[in-house]
Scaffold this motif. Sequence first.
Motif, short mmCIF file in Angstrom:
data_model
loop_
_atom_site.label_atom_id
_atom_site.label_comp_id
_atom_site.label_asym_id
_atom_site.label_seq_id
_atom_site.Cartn_x
_atom_site.Cartn_y
_atom_site.Cartn_z
N GLN A 57 -40.21 -45.45 7.75
CA GLN A 57 -41.15 -44.71 8.60
C GLN A 57 -40.86 -43.21 8.60
O GLN A 57 -41.80 -42.41 8.50
N PRO A 58 -39.58 -42.77 8.70
CA PRO A 58 -39.31 -41.32 8.65
C PRO A 58 -39.77 -40.68 7.34
O PRO A 58 -40.26 -39.55 7.33
N THR A 59 -39.63 -41.41 6.21
CA THR A 59 -40.08 -40.87 4.92
C THR A 59 -41.57 -40.63 4.93
O THR A 59 -42.07 -39.59 4.47
N LEU A 60 -42.33 -41.58 5.49
CA LEU A 60 -43.78 -41.44 5.55
C LEU A 60 -44.17 -40.31 6.51
O LEU A 60 -45.08 -39.53 6.22
N SER A 61 -43.47 -40.21 7.61
CA SER A 61 -43.78 -39.14 8.57
C SER A 61 -43.52 -37.77 7.97
O SER A 61 -44.30 -36.83 8.17
N ARG A 62 -42.43 -37.62 7.22
CA ARG A 62 -42.14 -36.34 6.57
C ARG A 62 -43.19 -36.01 5.52
O ARG A 62 -43.59 -34.86 5.35
N SER A 63 -43.63 -37.04 4.80
CA SER A 63 -44.67 -36.83 3.80
C SER A 63 -45.96 -36.33 4.45
O SER A 63 -46.61 -35.40 3.95
N LEU A 64 -46.34 -36.94 5.58
CA LEU A 64 -47.54 -36.51 6.29
C LEU A 64 -47.39 -35.07 6.78
O LEU A 64 -48.33 -34.28 6.67
N ALA A 65 -46.21 -34.73 7.26
CA ALA A 65 -45.97 -33.37 7.74
C ALA A 65 -46.12 -32.36 6.59
O ALA A 65 -46.67 -31.27 6.77
N ARG A 66 -45.63 -32.73 5.40
CA ARG A 66 -45.77 -31.83 4.25
C ARG A 66 -47.25 -31.64 3.87
O ARG A 66 -47.69 -30.54 3.56
N LEU A 67 -48.02 -32.75 3.90
CA LEU A 67 -49.44 -32.66 3.57
C LEU A 67 -50.17 -31.74 4.55
O LEU A 67 -50.97 -30.90 4.16
N GLU A 68 -49.88 -31.93 5.83
CA GLU A 68 -50.55 -31.11 6.85
C GLU A 68 -50.16 -29.64 6.71
O GLU A 68 -50.99 -28.75 6.90
N ALA A 69 -48.92 -29.38 6.31
CA ALA A 69 -48.49 -28.00 6.09
C ALA A 69 -49.20 -27.40 4.89
O ALA A 69 -49.59 -26.23 4.89
N GLN A 70 -49.40 -28.21 3.85
CA GLN A 70 -50.06 -27.71 2.63
C GLN A 70 -51.53 -27.43 2.84
O GLN A 70 -52.06 -26.43 2.34
N VAL A 71 -52.22 -28.29 3.57
CA VAL A 71 -53.65 -28.05 3.81
C VAL A 71 -53.88 -27.09 4.97
O VAL A 71 -54.98 -26.57 5.14
N GLY A 72 -52.85 -26.87 5.78
CA GLY A 72 -52.95 -25.90 6.86
C GLY A 72 -53.70 -26.40 8.08
O GLY A 72 -54.22 -25.60 8.86
N ALA A 73 -53.73 -27.72 8.26
CA ALA A 73 -54.45 -28.28 9.41
C ALA A 73 -53.94 -29.69 9.67
O ALA A 73 -53.49 -30.38 8.75
N PRO A 74 -54.00 -30.15 10.93
CA PRO A 74 -53.66 -31.55 11.21
C PRO A 74 -54.71 -32.46 10.58
O PRO A 74 -55.88 -32.10 10.47
#
Length: 293
Positions: free
Chosen positions: A29-46
């Motif tokens: 679960q932490p790996t998936l959560s970190r991946s989601l955080a990286r995606l949101e940082a890259q697109v610049g939006a939640p």
Amino acid sequence: MNIEELQWFVTLAETEHVTDAAAELGISQPTLSRSLARLEAQVGAPLFARLNRRLQLNSYGEILLEHARRSIGEMRSATERIAALRDPETGTVRLAFLHSQAGGFVPDLLRRFRIEAPRVQFELFQGPAHTILERLANGRADLAITSPRPSDHPWRVLYVERLCLAVPRGHRFAGRARLRLADAADEPFVALRPEFGLRLLTDELCLEAGIAPPVVFEAMEIPTMEGLVAAGFGVAVVPVPRPDRAEPGAVYVPLIETTAKRQIGLTWSPDREMPPTARRLVDFIMHIRHDLT
């Protein structure tokens, strides 16, 4: 943003739950959560709205989901196409060959190979030697049947053509059994354009013979040269044709010079890996080449 993380995002969007998505993907679960955080940082939006323990795509997430699915599909399609190209049973061979090989040698070769490998596909290109080498260099051809031998390329001789002087019927040379090229010093010549392989050979033969005949027309194909010779425009250095492909209005007088010949060979780029299907065709050609000429 890589394809794997996009796949994780799609799974998360479909399950709407981090724990369930992680279990389905076989990651923590932490790996998936970190991946989601990286995606949101890259697109610049939640990308999700958090509702209790569940996630729900917001408008930004819906846009990314549309493009993520498209990207994953395109990559899957590309992978499948590459695998098909590399399959020696069903792949594709990109073969380039000279105009002069289109009338007999190449069609006969392809007919025989298709009996042995009926599911192999071909992308064919017919053109002059300099264009063929460009296609090898830029990866648009796997193999080439060409002449003269290109420098710094692998080379397998397929056969050798004798060169002759094509003259109109009734020409003063028409009754000769053989001829020195120097004898034609004062004749107008019909030739291929300067960058063509046969033209380079012709220029070399003229230089060796010590002559510089006038070129009255520069053609794109050998049959055009032969047709103009028959029409009386001049003479031309051409390969000795097969009897069934000779121009009726021309006489073909063999040249005495030992260098009056053209090697036809098989080549490929030294800088690119040859696909297995193309390698299969090379092996086939080298096995049967003596039966094709």
